[in-house]
Scaffold this motif. Structure first.
Motif, PDB file in Angstrom:
ATOM      1  N   LEU A 139     -29.477  36.298  27.306  1.00 37.52           N
ATOM      2  CA  LEU A 139     -29.723  37.701  27.624  1.00 37.52           C
ATOM      3  C   LEU A 139     -29.872  38.495  26.338  1.00 37.52           C
ATOM      4  O   LEU A 139     -29.203  38.215  25.348  1.00 37.52           O
ATOM      5  N   CYS A 140     -30.709  39.499  26.376  1.00 39.18           N
ATOM      6  CA  CYS A 140     -30.833  40.379  25.217  1.00 39.18           C
ATOM      7  C   CYS A 140     -29.535  41.170  25.064  1.00 39.18           C
ATOM      8  O   CYS A 140     -29.073  41.793  26.010  1.00 39.18           O
ATOM      9  N   PRO A 141     -28.945  41.136  23.868  1.00 39.50           N
ATOM     10  CA  PRO A 141     -27.669  41.841  23.667  1.00 39.50           C
ATOM     11  C   PRO A 141     -27.840  43.364  23.714  1.00 39.50           C
ATOM     12  O   PRO A 141     -26.868  44.092  23.853  1.00 39.50           O
ATOM     13  N   HIS A 142     -29.079  43.832  23.587  1.00 42.22           N
ATOM     14  CA  HIS A 142     -29.300  45.291  23.601  1.00 42.22           C
ATOM     15  C   HIS A 142     -29.502  45.814  25.019  1.00 42.22           C
ATOM     16  O   HIS A 142     -28.843  46.758  25.441  1.00 42.22           O
ATOM     17  N   CYS A 143     -30.444  45.188  25.733  1.00 39.78           N
ATOM     18  CA  CYS A 143     -30.798  45.759  27.033  1.00 39.78           C
ATOM     19  C   CYS A 143     -30.392  44.850  28.195  1.00 39.78           C
ATOM     20  O   CYS A 143     -30.523  45.221  29.347  1.00 39.78           O
ATOM     21  N   GLY A 144     -29.916  43.645  27.893  1.00 41.38           N
ATOM     22  CA  GLY A 144     -29.457  42.757  28.964  1.00 41.38           C
ATOM     23  C   GLY A 144     -30.576  42.030  29.696  1.00 41.38           C
ATOM     24  O   GLY A 144     -30.326  41.358  30.689  1.00 41.38           O
ATOM     25  N   PRO A 151     -39.909  38.643  27.729  1.00 41.18           N
ATOM     26  CA  PRO A 151     -39.393  39.237  26.495  1.00 41.18           C
ATOM     27  C   PRO A 151     -39.158  40.723  26.739  1.00 41.18           C
ATOM     28  O   PRO A 151     -39.863  41.346  27.528  1.00 41.18           O
ATOM     29  N   CYS A 152     -38.139  41.284  26.129  1.00 39.77           N
ATOM     30  CA  CYS A 152     -37.912  42.720  26.290  1.00 39.77           C
ATOM     31  C   CYS A 152     -38.539  43.444  25.110  1.00 39.77           C
ATOM     32  O   CYS A 152     -39.015  42.820  24.181  1.00 39.77           O
ATOM     33  N   GLY A 153     -38.521  44.748  25.133  1.00 41.06           N
ATOM     34  CA  GLY A 153     -39.162  45.519  24.074  1.00 41.06           C
ATOM     35  C   GLY A 153     -38.288  45.780  22.862  1.00 41.06           C
ATOM     36  O   GLY A 153     -38.708  46.435  21.919  1.00 41.06           O
ATOM     37  N   CYS A 154     -37.040  45.286  22.865  1.00 40.85           N
ATOM     38  CA  CYS A 154     -36.133  45.605  21.767  1.00 40.85           C
ATOM     39  C   CYS A 154     -36.608  44.978  20.460  1.00 40.85           C
ATOM     40  O   CYS A 154     -36.918  43.790  20.434  1.00 40.85           O
ATOM     41  N   PRO A 155     -36.652  45.746  19.372  1.00 35.78           N
ATOM     42  CA  PRO A 155     -37.044  45.152  18.092  1.00 35.78           C
ATOM     43  C   PRO A 155     -35.908  44.280  17.555  1.00 35.78           C
ATOM     44  O   PRO A 155     -34.737  44.632  17.704  1.00 35.78           O
TER      45      PRO A 155
HETATM   46 ZN   LIG Z   1     -33.705  43.889  24.895  1.00 34.55          ZN
END
Ligand SMILES: [Zn+2]
Ligand SMILES: [Zn+2]
Length: 170
Positions: A139-144, A151-155
Motif C-alpha cells: 500500500l502507498c504509505p501516503h494515500c493508502g 499506481p497512485c499520484g504520490c511523488p
Molecule cells: Zn499514494
C-alpha cells in the motif's frame, strides 16, 4: 483420524490421507483456514516409540503482510516426528523451542492423531511474514492506494516507504 498402535504391522504402515484440519490460530490472533491437507508417509514402530516420516501438503488462507489482501498459500514440507509414550502435555517451555524436541511428540501409548501431526507441521511451515507475491508492492504509505492494482499520484511514494515506516514505529 486416529491410528491405533497395535494395528501397525512390523513393516510399518503406509499413510496417504486427506485430512480435515481446524483453523490455525496465528501469532497475530488471526484464524487461518486450512484446506486440502494431505499427509503421506510411513508410520513404524521403533522400540516403544513410533516414528512417522513423510510429508504434508496443504493450502492455507493468509493475509498478505504488505498489501493486506487475503490470499491462498500452498504449503509443502517434509514431516518427521517421533512419538514417545509418556505423560501428555506440552514439553517444558525452556525446551519447547529446541529444534530436536520439535520432532518429539508425547502420546498415550495407544493411538496417535494424524490431524495433530499434520496440524503441528503446517503450523511450523507458515511464513512469519506472508506475501501474496514476492513482488507485492503493498500500500502507498501516503494515500493508502493498493499499488498492485494501480499506481497512485504520490511523488516518490516508493522511495519514502522505508523512512516513513521507521518514523511510524517510533
Ligand atoms: Zn499514494
Ligand atoms: Zn500482497
Amino acid at each position: 483420524m486416529f491410528i491405533e498402535v497395535n494395528k501397525i504391522p512390523p513393516e510399518g504402515l503406509e499413510i496417504d490421507r486427506v485430512l480435515q484440519i481446524q483453523p490455525i490460530q496465528l501469532g497475530s490472533g488471526e484464524q487461518a483456514k486450512v484446506g486440502d491437507v494431505r499427509l503421506k508417509g510411513t508410520l513404524r514402530r521403533a522400540g516403544s516409540d513410533l516414528e512417522f516420516r513423510g510429508g504434508v501438503e496443504a493450502g492455507i488462507s493468509l493475509t498478505c503482510s504488505r498489501c493486506l489482501e487475503p490470499f491462498r498459500q500452498p504449503l509443502e514440507g517434509p514431516c518427521h516426528r517421533i512419538f514417545r509414550a509418556g505423560p501428555l502435555g506440552k514439553p517444558e517451555s525452556e525446551h519447547a523451542l529446541v529444534e530436536e524436541d520439535l520432532a518429539l511428540t508425547p502420546f498415550d501409548g495407544i493411538r496417535i492423531n494424524l490431524e495433530e501431526v499434520a496440524r503441528e507441521q503446517i503450523y511450523l511451515t507458515i511464513p512469519l511474514k506472508p506475501l501474496c507475491e514476492e513482488s507485492c508492492r503493498g500500500l502507498c504509505p501516503h494515500c493508502g492506494a493498493a499499488l498492485n492494482t494501480e499506481p497512485c499520484g504520490c511523488p516518490e511514494a516508493r522511495q519514502e516507504t522505508e523512512t516513513l515506516t521507521s518514523k511510524l514505529t517510533l
